[in-house]
Design a protein around this motif. Structure first.
Motif, mmCIF file in Angstrom:
data_model
loop_
_atom_site.group_PDB
_atom_site.id
_atom_site.type_symbol
_atom_site.label_atom_id
_atom_site.label_comp_id
_atom_site.label_asym_id
_atom_site.label_seq_id
_atom_site.Cartn_x
_atom_site.Cartn_y
_atom_site.Cartn_z
ATOM 1 N N PRO A 69 0.798 -1.241 0.000
ATOM 2 C CA PRO A 69 0.000 0.000 0.000
ATOM 3 C C PRO A 69 0.824 1.281 0.000
ATOM 4 O O PRO A 69 0.444 2.265 -0.637
ATOM 5 N N GLU A 70 1.950 1.292 0.731
ATOM 6 C CA GLU A 70 2.754 2.518 0.791
ATOM 7 C C GLU A 70 3.346 2.842 -0.575
ATOM 8 O O GLU A 70 3.324 3.999 -1.017
ATOM 9 N N LEU A 71 3.881 1.840 -1.234
ATOM 10 C CA LEU A 71 4.432 2.054 -2.571
ATOM 11 C C LEU A 71 3.336 2.467 -3.537
ATOM 12 O O LEU A 71 3.518 3.384 -4.358
ATOM 13 N N HIS A 72 2.196 1.820 -3.456
ATOM 14 C CA HIS A 72 1.065 2.151 -4.321
ATOM 15 C C HIS A 72 0.667 3.615 -4.150
ATOM 16 O O HIS A 72 0.420 4.320 -5.135
ATOM 17 N N GLN A 73 0.631 4.084 -2.906
ATOM 18 C CA GLN A 73 0.268 5.467 -2.643
ATOM 19 C C GLN A 73 1.320 6.434 -3.165
ATOM 20 O O GLN A 73 0.982 7.488 -3.733
ATOM 21 N N LYS A 74 2.603 6.077 -3.016
ATOM 22 C CA LYS A 74 3.679 6.939 -3.526
ATOM 23 C C LYS A 74 3.587 7.078 -5.042
ATOM 24 O O LYS A 74 3.782 8.162 -5.596
ATOM 25 N N ILE A 75 3.281 5.978 -5.703
ATOM 26 C CA ILE A 75 3.153 6.011 -7.158
ATOM 27 C C ILE A 75 2.009 6.943 -7.556
ATOM 28 O O ILE A 75 2.137 7.752 -8.488
ATOM 29 N N LYS A 76 0.888 6.864 -6.848
ATOM 30 C CA LYS A 76 -0.241 7.739 -7.144
ATOM 31 C C LYS A 76 0.134 9.205 -6.956
ATOM 32 O O LYS A 76 -0.253 10.066 -7.756
ATOM 33 N N VAL A 117 3.137 10.569 -7.241
ATOM 34 C CA VAL A 117 4.038 11.001 -8.317
ATOM 35 C C VAL A 117 3.253 11.245 -9.596
ATOM 36 O O VAL A 117 3.493 12.226 -10.322
ATOM 37 N N ILE A 118 2.295 10.374 -9.894
ATOM 38 C CA ILE A 118 1.467 10.564 -11.084
ATOM 39 C C ILE A 118 0.646 11.836 -10.969
ATOM 40 O O ILE A 118 0.494 12.592 -11.945
ATOM 41 N N ASP A 119 0.125 12.115 -9.780
ATOM 42 C CA ASP A 119 -0.624 13.358 -9.566
ATOM 43 C C ASP A 119 0.279 14.572 -9.790
ATOM 44 O O ASP A 119 -0.168 15.609 -10.299
ATOM 45 N N LEU A 120 1.552 14.446 -9.425
ATOM 46 C CA LEU A 120 2.500 15.548 -9.580
ATOM 47 C C LEU A 120 2.844 15.808 -11.036
ATOM 48 O O LEU A 120 2.869 16.963 -11.492
ATOM 49 N N TYR A 121 3.107 14.723 -11.795
ATOM 50 C CA TYR A 121 3.572 14.867 -13.175
ATOM 51 C C TYR A 121 2.456 14.775 -14.213
ATOM 52 O O TYR A 121 2.641 15.177 -15.361
ATOM 53 N N GLY A 122 1.311 14.220 -13.844
ATOM 54 C CA GLY A 122 0.239 14.019 -14.804
ATOM 55 C C GLY A 122 0.326 12.665 -15.493
ATOM 56 O O GLY A 122 -0.657 11.960 -15.646
ATOM 57 N N ALA A 123 1.531 12.315 -15.936
ATOM 58 C CA ALA A 123 1.803 11.013 -16.560
ATOM 59 C C ALA A 123 3.291 10.741 -16.393
ATOM 60 O O ALA A 123 4.100 11.672 -16.308
ATOM 61 N N VAL A 124 3.651 9.463 -16.337
ATOM 62 C CA VAL A 124 5.047 9.105 -16.097
ATOM 63 C C VAL A 124 5.483 7.984 -17.035
ATOM 64 O O VAL A 124 4.660 7.281 -17.637
ATOM 65 N N LEU A 175 5.048 4.156 -23.516
ATOM 66 C CA LEU A 175 5.427 4.010 -22.110
ATOM 67 C C LEU A 175 4.681 4.982 -21.207
ATOM 68 O O LEU A 175 4.968 5.072 -20.016
ATOM 69 N N LYS A 176 3.725 5.692 -21.742
ATOM 70 C CA LYS A 176 2.961 6.661 -20.959
ATOM 71 C C LYS A 176 2.046 5.946 -19.979
ATOM 72 O O LYS A 176 1.219 5.121 -20.361
ATOM 73 N N CYS A 177 2.185 6.275 -18.699
ATOM 74 C CA CYS A 177 1.369 5.666 -17.644
ATOM 75 C C CYS A 177 0.658 6.762 -16.858
ATOM 76 O O CYS A 177 1.299 7.707 -16.387
ATOM 77 N N VAL A 178 -0.644 6.631 -16.707
ATOM 78 C CA VAL A 178 -1.431 7.638 -15.995
ATOM 79 C C VAL A 178 -2.082 7.074 -14.738
ATOM 80 O O VAL A 178 -2.736 7.803 -13.999
ATOM 81 N N THR A 179 -1.914 5.790 -14.480
ATOM 82 C CA THR A 179 -2.418 5.168 -13.253
ATOM 83 C C THR A 179 -1.376 4.177 -12.759
ATOM 84 O O THR A 179 -0.538 3.700 -13.543
ATOM 85 N N PRO A 180 -1.401 3.815 -11.472
ATOM 86 C CA PRO A 180 -0.503 2.762 -10.990
ATOM 87 C C PRO A 180 -0.701 1.457 -11.755
ATOM 88 O O PRO A 180 0.267 0.737 -12.023
ATOM 89 N N GLY A 181 -1.940 1.161 -12.132
ATOM 90 C CA GLY A 181 -2.208 -0.062 -12.884
ATOM 91 C C GLY A 181 -1.463 -0.099 -14.206
ATOM 92 O O GLY A 181 -1.015 -1.164 -14.648
ATOM 93 N N LEU A 191 10.425 6.871 -11.838
ATOM 94 C CA LEU A 191 9.271 7.428 -12.540
ATOM 95 C C LEU A 191 9.655 8.784 -13.128
ATOM 96 O O LEU A 191 9.809 9.766 -12.408
ATOM 97 N N ARG A 192 9.824 8.804 -14.431
ATOM 98 C CA ARG A 192 10.190 10.042 -15.126
ATOM 99 C C ARG A 192 8.939 10.713 -15.684
ATOM 100 O O ARG A 192 8.024 10.032 -16.163
ATOM 101 N N LYS A 193 8.895 12.027 -15.578
ATOM 102 C CA LYS A 193 7.760 12.759 -16.141
ATOM 103 C C LYS A 193 7.637 12.435 -17.623
ATOM 104 O O LYS A 193 8.614 12.446 -18.370
ATOM 105 N N TRP A 194 6.410 12.119 -18.042
ATOM 106 C CA TRP A 194 6.178 11.734 -19.425
ATOM 107 C C TRP A 194 6.444 12.900 -20.361
ATOM 108 O O TRP A 194 5.966 14.015 -20.171
#
Length: 423
Positions: free
Chosen positions: A151-158, A160-167, A188-194, A233-236
């Motif tokens: 859960p902690e990693l999952h939340q961190k990923i969310k 970062v995605i909120d910060l960059y928009g896509a990674v 390679l564009k990812c907008v959700t942890p999934g 996770l690099r900004k897309w």
């Protein structure tokens, strides 16, 4: 370094099917390009230190200002690594709107739904079983929901995605370029942890990083897997593929430059000299020439606009046969004497000699146009469907059913042959 396709494997095939990505290091542990080939061709000895120096987490702090915005999640949970290596693809329920990419000649349907796991309790005290064989690492019949397993990693990923928009995700060394065909965007564009879980779990290159990254290293013959795993996770950024280049460094001198894309771009040839000078200047100004720990390495750059003079550092790769030599062969590169390449201006501030710089020719571009990148890693849709089924129905069951079909087909053929003989 050639891959050998098999119809039965989707997520983590046996080591001999891995092939080198266009941007990272990746090769089978028992492939021809191993220690014997390394010594025969004259490569420097491969050490664990060299591989570690090329890890993103190692060199990024030193060259941060030359790298697109990136967030590193250090030392990810062991449960995450186990999840990446487990059979099947189970995504968090919040990813329910995701679909398989239909941009693949292997798929018969417009789209295919992904399986979603029910939340289960994770074992906080579990460790990665690095002693298990690759084909023994399995999640078992129980689907693991990433949101509850780590859960902690999952939340961190969310976050970062909120910060960059896509990674764009990667691990210590490789990015999952071989699996981008499986995403809805075919990138390679990812907008959700999934999105991240899907593409990482589907990548042979990621499996190689986790299982075989130290293969052929002389200093640690018993160790093939990393001690720690980080998620990068690099900004897309929508890269123009024509402006991506790979640079080969020997004895701290640039010996050759290659176009990364396999496509032909007519406008690149007139820009060749300008691009070469930009890369050479970056090599000096970024202090990459003298500050990188090893004298031999390979780095990738992106030049958004040649007229702007800006060069982005994308990756640093080991100087080994596992790194894709792109437009060159490794024997060609090893035959180039570093003393013949000049990386600093002469007295008149002009570049006395530029390194070799190869672009894709028009004939080569026509040849590769009809071939999708990393198409050897795509598989029939039946295999994808089998890999995402829960309840114990996975690759093993698919292989069993496939064998039964083959046996039945052979039996029918024998019966027809006998009937024709009697008639």
């Amino acid at each position: 370094m050639e891959d050998h396709n098999t119809p039965f494997y989707y997520h983590h095939p046996p080591p001999f099917v891995l092939s080198p990505p266009a941007s990272e290091t990746s090769s089978p542990s028992d492939s021809p390009s191993s220690t014997a080939v390394t010594s025969t061709l004259g490569f420097p000895e491969i050490t664990k230190e060299h591989i570690d120096n090329c890890a993103f987490t190692s060199w990024h702090p030193r060259y941060r200002k030359h790298v697109p915005k990136t967030t590193i999640i250090h030392d990810v949970d062991p449960e995450f690594v186990t999840y990446l290596l487990s059979d099947g693809i189970f995504l968090p329920s919040e990813h329910r709107d995701a679909e398989w990419s239909s941009d693949s000649e292997w798929s018969d349907d417009e789209s295919q739904n992904v399986s979603y796991a029910k939340p289960v309790e994770s074992n906080a005290d579990s460790d990665i079983d690095w002693d298990a064989d690759e084909d023994e690492v399995s999640a078992g019949p129980t689907a693991v929901d990433p949101a509850s397993a780590f859960p902690e990693l999952h939340q961190k990923i969310k976050e970062v995605i909120d910060l960059y928009g896509a990674v764009t995700p990667k691990l210590n060394w490789s990015s999952p370029r071989d699996a981008q065909w499986i995403t809805a965007t075919n990138s390679l564009k990812c907008v959700t942890p999934g999105d991240i879980y899907l593409i990482l779990k589907s990548s042979n290159f990621i499996t190689h990083d986790l299982m075989h990254v130290y293969d052929d290293c002389i200093s640690v013959p018993e160790q093939t897997r990393p001690d720690k795993v980080s998620l990068v996770l690099r900004k897309w950024i929508e890269f123009n593929p024509s402006m991506e280049f790979r640079v080969f460094v020997r004895d701290r001198h640039i010996i050759a430059i290659s176009q990364r894309s396999e496509a032909f771009y007519s406008f690149l040839s007139p820009l060749k000299s300008r691009l070469s000078k930009l890369i050479l200047s970056f090599f000096l100004d970024s202090t990459l020439k003298n500050s990188f720990p090893d004298p031999d390495f390979v780095f990738d750059v992106y030049i958004p606009k040649p007229e702007s003079g800006r060069v982005w550092l994308i990756d640093i790769n080991p100087f080994t046969p596992r790194t894709d030599s792109l437009s060159y062969t490794w024997p060609e590169l090893l035959a180039i004497s570093p003393t013949l390449r000049l990386d600093s201006p002469g007295p008149d501030q002009l570049w006395p000699e530029e390194p070799q710089f190869r672009l894709v020719s028009q004939d080569e571009g026509v040849h590769t146009f009809s071939t999708k990148p990393f198409s050897e890693h795509m598989v029939p849709s039946d295999v994808v469907e089998a890999s995402v089924k829960g309840g114990g129905v996975g690759i093993a069951e698919f292989a069993k059913q496939w064998k039964e079909m083959l046996d039945k087909s052979e039996t029918s053929a024998d019966m027809r042959s006998d009937s024709q003989s009697r008639s």
